[in-house]
Design a protein around this motif. Structure first.
Motif, PDB file in Angstrom:
ATOM      1  N   GLU A   1       0.834  -1.199   0.000  1.00  0.00           N
ATOM      2  CA  GLU A   1       0.000   0.000   0.000  1.00  0.00           C
ATOM      3  C   GLU A   1       0.869   1.250   0.000  1.00  0.00           C
ATOM      4  O   GLU A   1       2.030   1.228   0.420  1.00  0.00           O
ATOM      5  N   VAL A   2       0.293   2.330  -0.491  1.00  0.00           N
ATOM      6  CA  VAL A   2       0.917   3.650  -0.457  1.00  0.00           C
ATOM      7  C   VAL A   2       0.023   4.550   0.382  1.00  0.00           C
ATOM      8  O   VAL A   2      -1.182   4.665   0.116  1.00  0.00           O
ATOM      9  N   VAL A   3       0.625   5.174   1.395  1.00  0.00           N
ATOM     10  CA  VAL A   3      -0.137   5.964   2.363  1.00  0.00           C
ATOM     11  C   VAL A   3       0.511   7.334   2.504  1.00  0.00           C
ATOM     12  O   VAL A   3       1.740   7.453   2.541  1.00  0.00           O
TER      13      VAL A   3
ATOM     14  N   ALA B   1       5.572   8.621  12.622  1.00  0.00           N
ATOM     15  CA  ALA B   1       4.342   8.594  13.421  1.00  0.00           C
ATOM     16  C   ALA B   1       3.442   7.418  13.061  1.00  0.00           C
ATOM     17  O   ALA B   1       2.348   7.288  13.609  1.00  0.00           O
ATOM     18  N   PHE B   2       3.914   6.543  12.170  1.00  0.00           N
ATOM     19  CA  PHE B   2       3.082   5.448  11.667  1.00  0.00           C
ATOM     20  C   PHE B   2       3.354   4.180  12.464  1.00  0.00           C
ATOM     21  O   PHE B   2       4.495   3.743  12.600  1.00  0.00           O
ATOM     22  N   GLU B   3       2.297   3.565  12.986  1.00  0.00           N
ATOM     23  CA  GLU B   3       2.458   2.351  13.790  1.00  0.00           C
ATOM     24  C   GLU B   3       2.782   1.166  12.892  1.00  0.00           C
ATOM     25  O   GLU B   3       2.064   0.885  11.924  1.00  0.00           O
TER      26      GLU B   3
ATOM     27  N   ASP C   1      -7.855  -4.913   6.493  1.00  0.00           N
ATOM     28  CA  ASP C   1      -8.158  -3.584   7.019  1.00  0.00           C
ATOM     29  C   ASP C   1      -7.503  -2.534   6.127  1.00  0.00           C
ATOM     30  O   ASP C   1      -6.309  -2.630   5.806  1.00  0.00           O
ATOM     31  N   LYS C   2      -8.265  -1.534   5.743  1.00  0.00           N
ATOM     32  CA  LYS C   2      -7.757  -0.510   4.839  1.00  0.00           C
ATOM     33  C   LYS C   2      -7.718   0.842   5.517  1.00  0.00           C
ATOM     34  O   LYS C   2      -8.672   1.239   6.196  1.00  0.00           O
ATOM     35  N   ILE C   3      -6.594   1.552   5.330  1.00  0.00           N
ATOM     36  CA  ILE C   3      -6.474   2.928   5.798  1.00  0.00           C
ATOM     37  C   ILE C   3      -7.161   3.829   4.789  1.00  0.00           C
ATOM     38  O   ILE C   3      -7.043   3.626   3.573  1.00  0.00           O
TER      39      ILE C   3
END
Length: 338
Positions: A16-18, A24-26, A185-187
């Motif tokens: 995925e690309v976020v 700050a990313f878990e 699960d999708k952000i």
């Protein structure tokens, strides 16, 4: 589908690309690179992890640290790399393979790995889309050899720049057409796909990564936020429509080996596109060198930009809106490259 070296079966990874901040990313493991004189996330993590340069990995090494209070990662993996300006697409592919190989070799029980798109915003001047594809191909190589953590399920690329997030999300689904199962699960800000080796790629994107002989366009422009829309909304898409790589060097100053590298990429380019807005001296240096080695140039400037006498006799595309600039470039490139 492959059998990992541990005997576990893996059906592939969700990639995925976020948009966000990697610190700050878990995540279970945050993967960064260490290269001499590198900037970006690797440089930030060096300050957090150690003040002893001898503890940093060499170009063919890696080190694992426990996560720090400055991140939300359980582990930090730092993979050594050559100087950033010298990293081309084959080195990026190898870097990505080594990331997963290091996690496998360490036997880390991780389900979620986070990293960034390496090789961009550096003196290497790489095409961003091709750099991303090279990294994905390297991860596919690791998958096919079984050198990845058997528990790994998800790989997240974090990017803070909105233009690049949009670019990488669009190209991710072009490269990897298989969507994740609905149970994943999708952000909200993420674009996702499934990768399980090179056969997961669309056939057109399974080819080897680019090298120095792959035809490219060199872009000379001021290194400033004010011109980012020029690049992402007009120049880059117009160039990529031609099938050529679109390369620019994101630095204010050029010296030594970096200068030599820049001049070589101008000399070997199919053409140079130069943004004359702001009368940036580096841009004029690059244009002058292109003229000297007879690399064709496409000069562009806003209609309100005054031009010095030494370019007034040359054809300059004068634009008023960025969408019109894209249209002008599309027409100009179609003529020059036909």
């Amino acid at each position: 589908m492959t059998n990992n070296a541990s005997g576990a079966m893996n059906l592939g990874f969700v990639v995925e690309v976020v948009e966000g901040d990697a610190l700050a990313f878990e995540t279970d493991v945050l993967v960064v690179k260490h290269a001499p004189t590198t900037s970006g996330l690797g440089a930030v993590m060096r300050k957090y992890l150690t003040e002893d340069a001898a503890m940093l990995p060499g170009a063919s090494e890696y080190r694992v640290w426990p996560g720090t209070r400055n991140t939300r990662a359980e582990y930090i993996l730092m993979v050594g790399a050559p100087p950033a300006w010298s990293m081309r697409y084959p080195q990026l592919r190898d870097l990505a393979r080594r990331m997963l190989d290091a996690l496998w070799e360490q036997g880390l029980d991780v389900r979620h790995m986070t990293t960034t798109v390496h090789g961009i915003q550096t003196a290497a001047g790489l095409d961003e889309v091709e750099a991303f594809r090279a990294l994905l191909l390297g991860m596919a190589d690791a998958y096919e050899t079984g050198h990845y953590p058997p528990t790994l399920e998800r790989i997240t690329f974090i990017e803070h720049d909105t233009n690049r997030v949009r670019l990488f999300q669009q190209t991710l689904t072009q490269f990897l057409p298989t969507p994740p199962p609905p149970t994943v699960d999708k952000i909200d800000t993420a674009t996702m796909a499934v990768m399980a080796g090179k056969q997961s790629f669309e056939p057109a994107y399974r080819k080897p990564e680019a090298d120095d002989a792959t035809p490219h366009v060199f872009v000379a422009m001021p290194f400033a936020d004010a011109y980012e829309d020029h690049y992402y909304l007009a120049i880059q898409p117009a160039v990529r429509e031609t099938g050529l790589l679109c390369e620019r060097m994101d630095l204010d100053t050029f010296t030594g080996d970096i200068m030599d590298h820049m001049l070589e990429r101008i000399r070997t380019a199919r053409l140079v596109i130069a943004v004359l807005d702001g009368a940036n001296p580096n841009v004029y240096l690059e244009v002058g060198y292109a003229w000297g080695v007879q690399t064709p140039t496409v000069l562009i400037a806003h209609e309100e930009q005054g031009l010095p006498f030494d370019v007034r006799g040359h054809r300059v595309l004068m634009y008023d809106r960025i969408y019109r600039l894209k249209q002008m470039l599309q027409a100009e490139l179609a003529t020059l490259l036909s």
